[in-house]
Design a protein around this motif. Structure first.
Motif, mmCIF file in Angstrom:
data_model
loop_
_atom_site.group_PDB
_atom_site.id
_atom_site.type_symbol
_atom_site.label_atom_id
_atom_site.label_comp_id
_atom_site.label_asym_id
_atom_site.label_seq_id
_atom_site.Cartn_x
_atom_site.Cartn_y
_atom_site.Cartn_z
ATOM 1 N N VAL A 1 3.400 1.577 -4.778
ATOM 2 C CA VAL A 1 3.394 1.040 -6.142
ATOM 3 C C VAL A 1 3.493 2.184 -7.157
ATOM 4 O O VAL A 1 2.888 3.242 -6.984
ATOM 5 C CB VAL A 1 2.111 0.215 -6.383
ATOM 6 N N ASP A 2 4.246 1.949 -8.214
ATOM 7 C CA ASP A 2 4.391 2.954 -9.278
ATOM 8 C C ASP A 2 3.353 2.798 -10.385
ATOM 9 O O ASP A 2 2.875 3.788 -10.939
ATOM 10 C CB ASP A 2 5.784 2.850 -9.904
ATOM 11 N N VAL A 3 3.040 1.546 -10.718
ATOM 12 C CA VAL A 3 2.136 1.267 -11.834
ATOM 13 C C VAL A 3 1.162 0.161 -11.436
ATOM 14 O O VAL A 3 1.590 -0.926 -11.035
ATOM 15 C CB VAL A 3 2.911 0.817 -13.100
ATOM 16 N N VAL A 4 -0.120 0.451 -11.544
ATOM 17 C CA VAL A 4 -1.157 -0.573 -11.383
ATOM 18 C C VAL A 4 -1.791 -0.776 -12.753
ATOM 19 O O VAL A 4 -2.122 0.197 -13.452
ATOM 20 C CB VAL A 4 -2.226 -0.154 -10.360
ATOM 21 N N LEU B 1 0.823 -1.209 0.000
ATOM 22 C CA LEU B 1 0.000 0.000 0.000
ATOM 23 C C LEU B 1 0.861 1.264 0.000
ATOM 24 O O LEU B 1 1.775 1.421 0.809
ATOM 25 C CB LEU B 1 -0.922 0.013 1.223
ATOM 26 N N GLY B 2 0.551 2.140 -0.941
ATOM 27 C CA GLY B 2 1.235 3.425 -1.021
ATOM 28 C C GLY B 2 2.622 3.376 -1.622
ATOM 29 O O GLY B 2 3.304 4.404 -1.671
ATOM 30 N N ASP C 1 -5.230 3.333 -3.329
ATOM 31 C CA ASP C 1 -4.606 2.859 -2.089
ATOM 32 C C ASP C 1 -3.217 2.282 -2.359
ATOM 33 O O ASP C 1 -2.287 2.473 -1.569
ATOM 34 C CB ASP C 1 -5.467 1.774 -1.437
ATOM 35 N N LEU C 2 -3.080 1.574 -3.452
ATOM 36 C CA LEU C 2 -1.823 0.903 -3.759
ATOM 37 C C LEU C 2 -0.746 1.861 -4.271
ATOM 38 O O LEU C 2 0.431 1.699 -3.951
ATOM 39 C CB LEU C 2 -2.061 -0.190 -4.809
ATOM 40 N N LEU C 3 -1.129 2.833 -5.047
ATOM 41 C CA LEU C 3 -0.149 3.687 -5.714
ATOM 42 C C LEU C 3 0.466 4.716 -4.782
ATOM 43 O O LEU C 3 -0.192 5.250 -3.885
ATOM 44 C CB LEU C 3 -0.808 4.415 -6.883
ATOM 45 N N ARG C 4 1.717 5.025 -5.045
ATOM 46 C CA ARG C 4 2.345 6.168 -4.400
ATOM 47 C C ARG C 4 1.774 7.424 -5.052
ATOM 48 O O ARG C 4 1.266 7.369 -6.177
ATOM 49 C CB ARG C 4 3.864 6.108 -4.556
ATOM 50 N N ARG D 1 -2.492 9.064 -9.794
ATOM 51 C CA ARG D 1 -2.847 9.274 -8.391
ATOM 52 C C ARG D 1 -2.522 10.713 -8.017
ATOM 53 O O ARG D 1 -1.440 11.225 -8.291
ATOM 54 C CB ARG D 1 -2.054 8.288 -7.517
ATOM 55 N N VAL D 2 -3.469 11.390 -7.390
ATOM 56 C CA VAL D 2 -3.280 12.773 -6.996
ATOM 57 C C VAL D 2 -2.073 12.885 -6.056
ATOM 58 O O VAL D 2 -1.889 12.040 -5.164
ATOM 59 C CB VAL D 2 -4.542 13.320 -6.309
#
Length: 285
Positions: free
Chosen positions: A182-185, A179-180, A232-235, A282-283
């Protein structure tokens, strides 16, 4: 003994009559499979013996009954990898290669900036997208998840030795440890509306797992989950790519735009100029 051209011509006519979309291609692929060669090399084959012709006829009959070509050959080509496929797993489509290419480019951009790109493939199915990213961006740290036990077995086979971290799980709850960070989903989720059952091609409706096809009355249930879980996953500043149906070119991006956690929400068209996948950032930076 029969000539390959005669066998192909008869098979293509039979497939055309039953509504197969690419009868000449499928007839050639099946004959090449039976003979253990490639389509390009069929012209070098002089004659086909009776035993091989009988095997070919049986496969053509199954294809005429709309069993997927890839189930009959056991493989599916996807970008630069070849995947094992069969009953229980969604057969990857050429359209999804564009989404995979976007994920490859996004991961490569992170690597070019001097960081190890962390990539998550949700609803991995056969492992097609994860395998492509791992193959084309060796520096990437690739993770994939699949809910279906049957599909997971195919993914394990296709991702063996690739370095991809493959897990069993649900896209809504997977990768709590990432969580928080990941670069690419990337995700090719189920997106067919339940009401569209009759319009789905027989190859998909009768042979692809319904878990990989249908997603609520409007087809957007999984995409709504992705709009939350992806964030949730992405930075901050990380990106997501999600495939959707060609009729969802406005509806799917609207889900992300309304979530309030995304910017640069854009839709992308496939090679037939149909809406095919959305991307968003992601904002935050």
């Amino acid at each position: 003994m029969a000539r390959p051209a005669d066998l192909q011509r008869a098979a293509a006519g039979r497939l055309r009559e039953t509504g197969v979309a690419s009868p000449e291609y499928d007839a050639a692929e099946l004959l090449a499979h039976v003979l253990g060669t490639s389509r390009a090399s069929l012209a070098l084959v002089g004659h086909v013996d009776d035993a091989a012709a009988a095997r070919y006829d049986a496969l053509v009959a199954r294809r005429a009954d709309r069993e997927p070509l890839q189930h009959l050959t056991g493989t599916a080509a996807f970008r630069y990898v070849e995947l094992a496929v069969g009953p229980g797993v969604f057969v990857p489509r050429p359209e999804t290669e564009l989404l995979a290419g976007w994920a490859v480019d996004a991961a490569a951009a992170v690597a070019a900036a001097g960081r190890t790109p962390v990539v998550v493939d949700l609803c991995t199915g056969s492992g097609a997208i994860a395998a492509s990213v791992a193959h084309e961006v060796p520096a990437a740290d690739v993770h994939a998840v699949e809910l279906s036990e049957d599909a997971l077995e195919w993914a394990r086979r296709n991702l063996s030795g690739s370095g991809v971290d493959l897990r069993a799980g649900d896209l809504a709850t997977a990768f709590e440890d990432l969580l928080g960070g990941v670069d690419v989903v990337v995700c090719n989720p189920p997106y067919v509306p339940l009401e569209a059952w009759e319009s789905v091609a027989r190859e998909a409706r009768d042979h692809d797992p319904h878990l990989a096809l249908f997603s609520g009355d409007d087809g957007l249930d999984a995409i709504r989950v992705l709009a939350g879980r992806g964030a949730d996953l992405l930075r901050p500043g990380g990106v997501i790519g999600v495939e959707h149906a060609d009729v969802q070119g406005e509806a799917a991006p609207a889900v992300f735009a309304a979530a309030g956690r995304w910017e640069e929400v854009r839709d992308h068209r496939d090679l037939a100029d149909r809406p095919r996948y959305l991307t968003a950032r992601r904002v935050g930076r």
